[in-house]
Design a protein around this motif. Structure first.
Motif, PDB file in Angstrom:
ATOM      1  N   UNK A   8       0.813  -1.214   0.000  1.00 23.46           N
ATOM      2  CA  UNK A   8       0.000   0.000   0.000  1.00 23.46           C
ATOM      3  C   UNK A   8       0.852   1.272   0.000  1.00 23.46           C
ATOM      4  N   UNK A   9       1.922   1.352   0.807  1.00 21.92           N
ATOM      5  CA  UNK A   9       2.746   2.557   0.731  1.00 21.92           C
ATOM      6  C   UNK A   9       3.364   2.769  -0.657  1.00 21.92           C
ATOM      7  N   UNK A  10       3.764   1.693  -1.312  1.00 21.33           N
ATOM      8  CA  UNK A  10       4.324   1.820  -2.663  1.00 21.33           C
ATOM      9  C   UNK A  10       3.268   2.335  -3.636  1.00 21.33           C
TER      10      UNK A  10
ATOM     11  N   UNK B  56       3.254   5.828  -5.837  1.00 19.12           N
ATOM     12  CA  UNK B  56       3.075   5.871  -7.290  1.00 19.12           C
ATOM     13  C   UNK B  56       1.937   6.830  -7.651  1.00 19.12           C
ATOM     14  N   UNK B  57       0.828   6.777  -6.915  1.00 18.89           N
ATOM     15  CA  UNK B  57      -0.308   7.660  -7.182  1.00 18.89           C
ATOM     16  C   UNK B  57       0.088   9.111  -6.963  1.00 18.89           C
ATOM     17  N   UNK B  58       0.834   9.380  -5.880  1.00 17.40           N
ATOM     18  CA  UNK B  58       1.251  10.754  -5.588  1.00 17.40           C
ATOM     19  C   UNK B  58       2.186  11.288  -6.675  1.00 17.40           C
TER      20      UNK B  58
ATOM     21  N   UNK C 279      -3.313   9.790  -1.071  1.00 21.96           N
ATOM     22  CA  UNK C 279      -4.277   8.902  -0.419  1.00 21.96           C
ATOM     23  C   UNK C 279      -3.643   8.394   0.864  1.00 21.96           C
ATOM     24  N   UNK C 280      -4.452   8.259   1.898  1.00 22.78           N
ATOM     25  CA  UNK C 280      -3.934   7.626   3.103  1.00 22.78           C
ATOM     26  C   UNK C 280      -3.801   6.134   2.829  1.00 22.78           C
ATOM     27  N   UNK C 281      -2.870   5.508   3.524  1.00 19.55           N
ATOM     28  CA  UNK C 281      -2.640   4.079   3.324  1.00 19.55           C
ATOM     29  C   UNK C 281      -3.905   3.294   3.660  1.00 19.55           C
ATOM     30  N   UNK C 282      -4.646   3.759   4.656  1.00 24.42           N
ATOM     31  CA  UNK C 282      -5.868   3.061   5.061  1.00 24.42           C
ATOM     32  C   UNK C 282      -6.980   3.140   4.027  1.00 24.42           C
TER      33      UNK C 282
ATOM     34  N   UNK D  92      -6.404   3.351   0.620  1.00 21.49           N
ATOM     35  CA  UNK D  92      -5.978   2.794  -0.668  1.00 21.49           C
ATOM     36  C   UNK D  92      -6.647   1.463  -0.989  1.00 21.49           C
ATOM     37  N   UNK D  93      -6.899   0.645   0.037  1.00 19.23           N
ATOM     38  CA  UNK D  93      -7.508  -0.655  -0.237  1.00 19.23           C
ATOM     39  C   UNK D  93      -8.893  -0.495  -0.844  1.00 19.23           C
ATOM     40  N   UNK D  94      -9.642   0.562  -0.474  1.00 18.66           N
ATOM     41  CA  UNK D  94     -10.966   0.795  -1.072  1.00 18.66           C
ATOM     42  C   UNK D  94     -10.838   1.094  -2.563  1.00 18.66           C
ATOM     43  N   UNK D  95      -9.862   1.923  -2.890  1.00 19.92           N
ATOM     44  CA  UNK D  95      -9.607   2.237  -4.289  1.00 19.92           C
ATOM     45  C   UNK D  95      -9.229   0.975  -5.059  1.00 19.92           C
ATOM     46  N   UNK D  96      -8.365   0.155  -4.471  1.00 24.64           N
ATOM     47  CA  UNK D  96      -7.919  -1.067  -5.146  1.00 24.64           C
ATOM     48  C   UNK D  96      -9.069  -2.056  -5.324  1.00 24.64           C
TER      49      UNK D  96
END
Length: 170
Positions: A95-97, A101-103, A110-113, A115-119
């Motif tokens: 998730x941090x990686x 990449x998105x930034x 995006x917060x790391x918490x 990102x999973x929703x986006x994925x």
């Protein structure tokens, strides 16, 4: 549990209020007829004057998305290309990686918490890499399974020794 609102009925009520206001009825009369507060009808009247009937229709609920759908598709392609293609030393996406990449690519944090929703929306799921030694020698393991393992397996003797157990019928 909180009850769900009927958004279509609420929108229908707002549009009916707009129609009554356009017929020249007072705000307090419209509020009494529709069973809402006068302040609500005043808000409707203000929105009606500013943007017409379209401003009374329900918009999208929740926060707006930071990435457009074309950007989300591009992100999906970047992730499918792999972490090595993105410049990371291993093929493992974390998730941090992904956030980095998105930034870098889209300028969105995006917060790391989150990102999973986006994925999940993009169709990705949580995966764990297999834990295997880097020194693993697949041909040697296959040879050992074929030749060494049968020699190690022991077969039970033809007749087992008598048991001293009183419950054993033998």
């Amino acid at each position: 549990m909180k009850h769900k609102r009927n958004f279509k009925a609420l929108e229908k009520r707002r549009l009916k209020g707009a129609k009554l206001l356009s017929q020249g009825k007072s705000q307090s009369a419209v509020a009494r007829e529709l069973g809402v507060a006068r302040q609500t009808v005043a808000t409707w009247a203000h929105r009606l004057a500013e943007g017409g009937k379209g401003s009374l229709k329900r918009g999208n609920l929740g926060r707006p998305r930071h990435l457009e759908s074309s950007q989300e598709q591009e992100l999906g392609k970047l992730l499918m290309a792999g972490a090595l293609a993105a410049g990371y030393p291993t093929e493992l996406w974390t998730l941090p990686r992904i956030g980095k990449v998105i930034a870098e690519r889209f300028g969105v944090q995006y917060s790391v918490g989150h990102l999973w929703r986006l994925l999940r929306r993009l169709g990705f799921s949580c995966q764990k890499p297999e834990k295997r030694a880097l020194q693993r020698n697949e041909p040697e393991i296959a040879r050992c399974k074929r030749h060494g393992w049968p020699a190690l397996k022991t077969k039970p003797s033809e007749k087992a020794a008598a048991s001293s157990s009183s419950t054993n019928p033998a």
